[in-house]
Design a protein around this motif. Structure first.
Motif, short mmCIF file in Angstrom:
data_model
loop_
_atom_site.label_atom_id
_atom_site.label_comp_id
_atom_site.label_asym_id
_atom_site.label_seq_id
_atom_site.Cartn_x
_atom_site.Cartn_y
_atom_site.Cartn_z
N ASN A 45 -5.06 22.63 -15.61
CA ASN A 45 -3.86 21.80 -15.53
C ASN A 45 -2.76 22.41 -14.67
OD1 ASN A 45 -3.49 19.27 -17.72
ND2 ASN A 45 -5.27 20.59 -18.07
N ARG A 46 -2.53 23.71 -14.80
CA ARG A 46 -1.43 24.32 -14.05
C ARG A 46 -1.71 24.30 -12.56
NH1 ARG A 46 -1.79 29.80 -17.13
NH2 ARG A 46 -3.93 29.01 -17.13
N GLN A 47 -2.94 24.61 -12.18
CA GLN A 47 -3.29 24.58 -10.76
C GLN A 47 -3.19 23.15 -10.22
OE1 GLN A 47 -6.00 23.12 -9.05
NE2 GLN A 47 -5.50 24.09 -7.09
N PHE A 48 -3.71 22.19 -10.96
CA PHE A 48 -3.71 20.81 -10.48
C PHE A 48 -2.28 20.31 -10.25
CE2 PHE A 48 -3.27 16.29 -11.11
CZ PHE A 48 -4.29 15.76 -10.36
N LYS A 49 -1.41 20.58 -11.19
CA LYS A 49 -0.07 20.00 -11.11
C LYS A 49 0.80 20.67 -10.04
CE LYS A 49 -0.57 18.07 -15.66
NZ LYS A 49 -0.21 18.03 -17.09
N LYS A 50 0.35 21.81 -9.54
CA LYS A 50 1.02 22.40 -8.37
C LYS A 50 0.58 21.70 -7.08
CE LYS A 50 1.58 27.08 -10.27
NZ LYS A 50 1.09 28.49 -10.20
N MET B 163 0.83 -1.20 0.00
CA MET B 163 0.00 0.00 0.00
C MET B 163 0.87 1.25 0.00
SD MET B 163 -2.96 1.52 -0.02
CE MET B 163 -4.20 0.29 0.40
N SER B 164 1.99 1.22 0.75
CA SER B 164 2.81 2.42 0.84
C SER B 164 3.37 2.82 -0.51
CB SER B 164 3.95 2.21 1.84
OG SER B 164 4.78 1.12 1.41
N ASN B 165 3.75 1.82 -1.34
CA ASN B 165 4.24 2.15 -2.68
C ASN B 165 3.11 2.71 -3.55
OD1 ASN B 165 6.85 1.36 -2.17
ND2 ASN B 165 6.50 -0.77 -2.80
N ARG B 166 1.93 2.15 -3.39
CA ARG B 166 0.80 2.57 -4.21
C ARG B 166 0.38 3.99 -3.87
NH1 ARG B 166 -4.88 1.21 -4.45
NH2 ARG B 166 -4.77 0.20 -2.44
N LEU B 167 0.62 4.41 -2.64
CA LEU B 167 0.21 5.74 -2.24
C LEU B 167 1.18 6.82 -2.68
CD1 LEU B 167 -1.18 5.12 1.36
CD2 LEU B 167 -2.43 5.30 -0.77
N ASN B 168 2.32 6.42 -3.20
CA ASN B 168 3.28 7.43 -3.65
C ASN B 168 2.77 8.13 -4.90
OD1 ASN B 168 5.09 6.92 -1.61
ND2 ASN B 168 6.25 5.40 -2.78
N ALA B 169 2.88 9.45 -4.93
CA ALA B 169 2.48 10.21 -6.12
C ALA B 169 3.51 10.00 -7.22
CB ALA B 169 2.38 11.69 -5.77
N PRO B 170 3.09 10.03 -8.49
CA PRO B 170 4.07 9.94 -9.59
C PRO B 170 5.05 11.11 -9.53
CG PRO B 170 1.90 10.57 -10.40
CD PRO B 170 1.72 10.18 -8.97
N ASN B 171 6.26 10.86 -10.02
CA ASN B 171 7.30 11.89 -9.88
C ASN B 171 7.30 12.91 -11.01
OD1 ASN B 171 8.34 10.45 -11.98
ND2 ASN B 171 10.11 9.65 -10.88
N ASP B 172 6.43 12.73 -12.01
CA ASP B 172 6.37 13.67 -13.12
C ASP B 172 4.96 13.71 -13.68
OD1 ASP B 172 6.73 15.26 -15.34
OD2 ASP B 172 8.60 14.32 -15.96
N LEU B 173 4.31 14.84 -13.61
CA LEU B 173 2.93 14.99 -14.05
C LEU B 173 2.79 15.68 -15.41
CD1 LEU B 173 1.35 16.22 -10.67
CD2 LEU B 173 1.60 13.86 -11.46
N ARG B 174 3.92 16.00 -16.05
CA ARG B 174 3.87 16.90 -17.20
C ARG B 174 3.22 16.31 -18.44
NH1 ARG B 174 10.02 18.49 -17.85
NH2 ARG B 174 10.14 16.26 -17.35
N ALA B 175 3.39 15.04 -18.70
CA ALA B 175 3.02 14.48 -20.00
C ALA B 175 1.51 14.43 -20.22
CB ALA B 175 3.61 13.08 -20.16
N PHE B 176 0.73 14.21 -19.18
CA PHE B 176 -0.71 14.05 -19.30
C PHE B 176 -1.39 15.41 -19.35
CE2 PHE B 176 -4.75 12.40 -16.92
CZ PHE B 176 -5.47 12.46 -18.10
N TRP B 177 -1.98 15.74 -20.52
CA TRP B 177 -2.79 16.95 -20.68
C TRP B 177 -4.20 16.57 -20.25
CZ3 TRP B 177 -2.79 20.26 -25.82
CH2 TRP B 177 -3.49 21.46 -25.59
N MET B 178 -4.59 16.97 -19.08
CA MET B 178 -5.80 16.47 -18.44
C MET B 178 -7.06 17.12 -19.02
SD MET B 178 -4.34 16.56 -14.54
CE MET B 178 -5.85 15.92 -13.81
#
Length: 441
Positions: free
Chosen positions: A21-26, A1-16
């Motif tokens: 997008n700018r607010q979310f990725k901050k 579970m602890s690994n699964r709860l880690n946020a991804p280290n790079d959010l740039r590629a996905f245009w949501m």
């Protein structure tokens, strides 16, 4: 579970999609798990789902019959072409769907989303008139503030300005009826508003302008959801049906949101006792688990295409994933869950409790309207001067912090919880929302 709860280290590629997008990725808001009425966030918090995901998780999250159906199907038959070939579950599902559909909706076409369902319905309507030798009927009538997905046909008949303004002239031959929102007369209505049903007569004016012989179909959401939950005034849908019947125009109900129990009946057409000619669905069809949609048509429409040599294709339309085996399995598992737990009518049992809880927020700061039907609700907020949409967006962020998922559109908070919600969870939802609204958003 602890690994699964880690946020991804790079959010740039996905245009949501539909995201700041700018607010979310901050300050990312990430879900990593879900069960029944609650999401689990990447930082381990529980969030009450007040929106059924995006109006789609009607049976709640990670329900066993649905997940097991997907697992079994994936190991048995992963894909089968839908062109000139088939697989049993596609036919089983279609029969199960017409069994719960309004009477006379006897045939189903499969799609992969609500947007594709709308495109399919519009094409069926145009082709139907041509098949009958009435090809001059090529106009389509939508409605201001209508939402019918994001493909070109859908945004053409749709009437949400921000969804249309960047994409050119769109389809030709489209007109729009006025919307049905009259806050000066109908503010804080419970259920169908008393005033505004006569606005349906505007359809007659549009028909007179273009002549009925040029109009193929009218498309409306029975309850306009994405624009901020606009409930149809009393008599409005019935009058649209009457006018369309009088002039030989097809009536399309976009039930991508209202389908599969949202109002307390399987479909809004049954709730409002109005029979359209075509119904579009998606979302709740598979409980949001796998993309899938379905378009229901009457036998009259279907049979108009069944002529000519039998070896010829009758309708040149479809998708690679129409009736995908795993999607069909998910839908069958979803229908089983709905049936066993009585979820297609459960909203009717909870509607008055939901309504009372929602309208208890009337005294909160900046609330200018509340409206509801079935297990749908909206709280409209006074906008911040010079900063439209910001007050509701602030409410969305505060609610997330307090463990509640809401949806906002403009300065309107929209609510549509899973149909499994219990009364204590309704109390939790409105208690948390009251705290948000009183927090100087």
């Amino acid at each position: 579970m602890s690994n699964r709860l880690n946020a991804p280290n790079d959010l740039r590629a996905f245009w949501m999609p539909f995201t700041a997008n700018r607010q979310f990725k901050k300050e990312p808001r990430l879900f990593v798990g879900a069960k029944d009425m609650y999401y689990t966030t990447h930082d381990g918090r529980q969030v009450l789902d007040g929106t059924a995901g995006l109006w789609c998780v009607n049976a709640g999250h990670c329900r066993p019959k649905i997940t097991e159906a997907i697992r079994e199907q994936a190991g048995e038959l992963d894909y089968a072409p839908a062109f000139q070939l088939g697989h049993p579950k596609a036919f089983e599902l279609a029969n199960r769907l017409v069994d719960i559909a309004p009477e006379g909706m006897d045939h189903v076409l499969y799609t992969n989303s609500g947007s594709e369902s709308v495109e399919t319905a519009l094409k069926v309507a145009l082709a139907y008139h041509r098949a009958k030798g009435d090809g001059a009927r090529s106009r389509l009538i939508g409605r201001e503030r209508g939402y019918h997905g994001v493909n070109f046909g859908g945004i053409s008949v749709g009437g949400i300005v921000s969804n249309r303004k960047m994409f050119g002239s769109l389809l030709t031959g489209v007109d729009h009826m006025p919307h049905t929102h009259f806050p000066d007369k109908n503010a804080f209505s419970r259920g169908e508003p008393e005033h505004g049903g006569d606005i349906a007569s505007e359809l007659q004016r549009i028909i007179t302008l273009h002549d009925a012989s040029t109009i193929a179909a009218v498309i409306v959401e029975p309850v306009a959801g994405s624009t901020g939950v606009l409930i149809p005034p009393k008599g409005y849908l019935q009058k649209l049906r009457e006018i369309c019947t009088q002039h030989g125009i097809l009536l399309i109900f976009d039930e991508v949101i209202t389908g599969f129990g949202r109002l307390g009946a399987p479909f809004a057409a049954q709730y409002f006792d109005v029979k359209p000619d075509i119904i579009t669905t998606a979302k709740g069809l598979t409980n949001g688990v796998i993309p899938m949609g379905a378009v229901f048509v009457t036998s009259e429409i279907h049979d108009a295409f069944m002529s000519g040599p039998e070896h010829m294709i009758e309708f040149f339309h479809g998708y690679t994933y129409s009736g995908n085996p795993i999607a069909c399995a998910a839908a069958l598992g979803t229908l089983d869950t709905y049936k066993e737990e009585g979820l297609l009518t459960r909203a009717a049992e909870l509607a008055s409790y939901w309504e009372d809880g929602l309208h208890s927020l009337k005294d909160c700061p900046n609330v200018i309207d509340i409206r509801n039907v079935g297990l749908i609700g909206a709280v409209e907020l006074a906008p911040i001067a010079g900063e439209p949409t910001k007050r509701a967006f602030n409410a969305f962020l505060k609610a997330y912090e307090q463990g509640l998922l809401i949806r906002t559109t403009g300065d309107i908070i929209a609510l549509s919880p899973p149909l499994i919600i219990e009364k204590q969870q309704i109390e939790e939802l409105f208690g948390k929302l009251r705290n948000v609204l009183q927090n100087n958003i």
